[in-house]
Design a protein around this motif. Structure first.
Motif, PDB file in Angstrom:
ATOM      1  N   TRP A  20      27.408  10.781  -2.719  1.00  0.00           N
ATOM      2  CA  TRP A  20      26.200  10.332  -2.031  1.00  0.00           C
ATOM      3  C   TRP A  20      25.005  11.248  -2.252  1.00  0.00           C
ATOM      4  O   TRP A  20      23.872  10.882  -1.934  1.00  0.00           O
ATOM      5  N   VAL A  21      25.206  12.432  -2.795  1.00  0.00           N
ATOM      6  CA  VAL A  21      24.085  13.327  -3.060  1.00  0.00           C
ATOM      7  C   VAL A  21      23.180  12.744  -4.148  1.00  0.00           C
ATOM      8  O   VAL A  21      21.960  12.928  -4.121  1.00  0.00           O
ATOM      9  N   GLY A  22      23.757  12.002  -5.083  1.00  0.00           N
ATOM     10  CA  GLY A  22      22.946  11.334  -6.094  1.00  0.00           C
ATOM     11  C   GLY A  22      21.987  10.326  -5.478  1.00  0.00           C
ATOM     12  O   GLY A  22      20.861  10.158  -5.949  1.00  0.00           O
ATOM     13  N   CYS A  23      22.425   9.668  -4.401  1.00  0.00           N
ATOM     14  CA  CYS A  23      21.540   8.727  -3.705  1.00  0.00           C
ATOM     15  C   CYS A  23      20.391   9.458  -3.022  1.00  0.00           C
ATOM     16  O   CYS A  23      19.255   8.968  -2.997  1.00  0.00           O
ATOM     17  N   ILE A  24      20.664  10.625  -2.471  1.00  0.00           N
ATOM     18  CA  ILE A  24      19.592  11.420  -1.867  1.00  0.00           C
ATOM     19  C   ILE A  24      18.601  11.858  -2.942  1.00  0.00           C
ATOM     20  O   ILE A  24      17.385  11.853  -2.710  1.00  0.00           O
ATOM     21  N   MET A  25      19.107  12.215  -4.101  1.00  0.00           N
ATOM     22  CA  MET A  25      18.224  12.606  -5.209  1.00  0.00           C
ATOM     23  C   MET A  25      17.367  11.422  -5.673  1.00  0.00           C
ATOM     24  O   MET A  25      16.187  11.594  -5.987  1.00  0.00           O
ATOM     25  N   ALA A  26      17.945  10.235  -5.728  1.00  0.00           N
ATOM     26  CA  ALA A  26      17.180   9.043  -6.110  1.00  0.00           C
ATOM     27  C   ALA A  26      16.099   8.750  -5.072  1.00  0.00           C
ATOM     28  O   ALA A  26      14.973   8.384  -5.428  1.00  0.00           O
ATOM     29  N   PHE A  27      16.432   8.913  -3.803  1.00  0.00           N
ATOM     30  CA  PHE A  27      15.462   8.723  -2.716  1.00  0.00           C
ATOM     31  C   PHE A  27      14.295   9.704  -2.873  1.00  0.00           C
ATOM     32  O   PHE A  27      13.127   9.312  -2.834  1.00  0.00           O
ATOM     33  N   GLY A  28      14.621  10.976  -3.060  1.00  0.00           N
ATOM     34  CA  GLY A  28      13.571  11.991  -3.211  1.00  0.00           C
ATOM     35  C   GLY A  28      12.746  11.817  -4.468  1.00  0.00           C
ATOM     36  O   GLY A  28      11.524  11.990  -4.452  1.00  0.00           O
ATOM     37  N   ALA A  29      13.396  11.459  -5.566  1.00  0.00           N
ATOM     38  CA  ALA A  29      12.660  11.251  -6.818  1.00  0.00           C
ATOM     39  C   ALA A  29      11.705  10.073  -6.697  1.00  0.00           C
ATOM     40  O   ALA A  29      10.599  10.106  -7.234  1.00  0.00           O
ATOM     41  N   ALA A  30      12.119   9.030  -5.977  1.00  0.00           N
ATOM     42  CA  ALA A  30      11.235   7.870  -5.798  1.00  0.00           C
ATOM     43  C   ALA A  30      10.051   8.215  -4.903  1.00  0.00           C
ATOM     44  O   ALA A  30       8.957   7.684  -5.094  1.00  0.00           O
ATOM     45  N   ILE A  31      10.257   9.090  -3.946  1.00  0.00           N
ATOM     46  CA  ILE A  31       9.131   9.524  -3.118  1.00  0.00           C
ATOM     47  C   ILE A  31       8.110  10.275  -3.971  1.00  0.00           C
ATOM     48  O   ILE A  31       6.901  10.081  -3.835  1.00  0.00           O
ATOM     49  N   ILE A  32       8.583  11.108  -4.867  1.00  0.00           N
ATOM     50  CA  ILE A  32       7.675  11.937  -5.667  1.00  0.00           C
ATOM     51  C   ILE A  32       7.093  11.168  -6.856  1.00  0.00           C
ATOM     52  O   ILE A  32       5.884  11.210  -7.091  1.00  0.00           O
ATOM     53  N   PHE A  33       7.944  10.443  -7.602  1.00  0.00           N
ATOM     54  CA  PHE A  33       7.509   9.833  -8.865  1.00  0.00           C
ATOM     55  C   PHE A  33       7.353   8.319  -8.815  1.00  0.00           C
ATOM     56  O   PHE A  33       6.923   7.728  -9.797  1.00  0.00           O
ATOM     57  N   GLY A  34       7.733   7.667  -7.727  1.00  0.00           N
ATOM     58  CA  GLY A  34       7.743   6.214  -7.670  1.00  0.00           C
ATOM     59  C   GLY A  34       6.360   5.598  -7.686  1.00  0.00           C
ATOM     60  O   GLY A  34       5.429   6.116  -7.079  1.00  0.00           O
ATOM     61  N   LYS A  35       6.237   4.468  -8.376  1.00  0.00           N
ATOM     62  CA  LYS A  35       4.958   3.758  -8.466  1.00  0.00           C
ATOM     63  C   LYS A  35       5.067   2.312  -7.984  1.00  0.00           C
ATOM     64  O   LYS A  35       4.285   1.866  -7.167  1.00  0.00           O
TER      65      LYS A  35
END
Length: 112
Positions: A20-35
């Motif tokens: 589940w840590v990968g899901c947290i990383m995807a969440f954080g990456a989308a906050i920073i880089f998501g468009k």
């Protein structure tokens, strides 16, 4: 930019931490880089799916897929390849929803 970040982070975290840590990383990456919403979901889906496939194959090739075949038979699947496909779909859905949630949180705070 979002897809490679999610792929790299989830692949690295796959060795060190629970799934589940990968899901947290995807969440954080989308906050920073998501468009955009559609890109966020598919970046998370494909990034975590490919990372899970790579990690599963790296652990399955040395033992010639013996354990994967046995687990596939427990779930009444004909071979280990189908088990790998089901695993990738489950991981992809979790990653896609995580990345989409991260983007929606970002948009909520930008408008408010």
């Amino acid at each position: 930019m979002l897809f490679p970040v999610i792929l790299l982070l989830s692949f690295i975290c796959g060795y060190l931490f629970p799934w589940w840590v990968g899901c947290i990383m995807a969440f954080g990456a989308a906050i920073i880089f998501g468009k955009r919403s559609s890109w966020a979901f598919w970046s998370g889906f494909c990034g975590i799916s490919l990372a899970w496939i790579a990690l599963a194959l790296l652990k399955s090739f040395p033992n010639e897929h013996i354990l994967a075949t046995r687990v596939a038979h427990v779930f009444h699947l004909p071979n280990w390849g189908l088990l790998l496909t089901v695993t990738a779909l489950i991981g992809g859905l979790a990653g896609g929803m995580s990345a989409l949630s991260g983007l929606l949180v970002k948009q909520a705070f930008e408008k408010g």
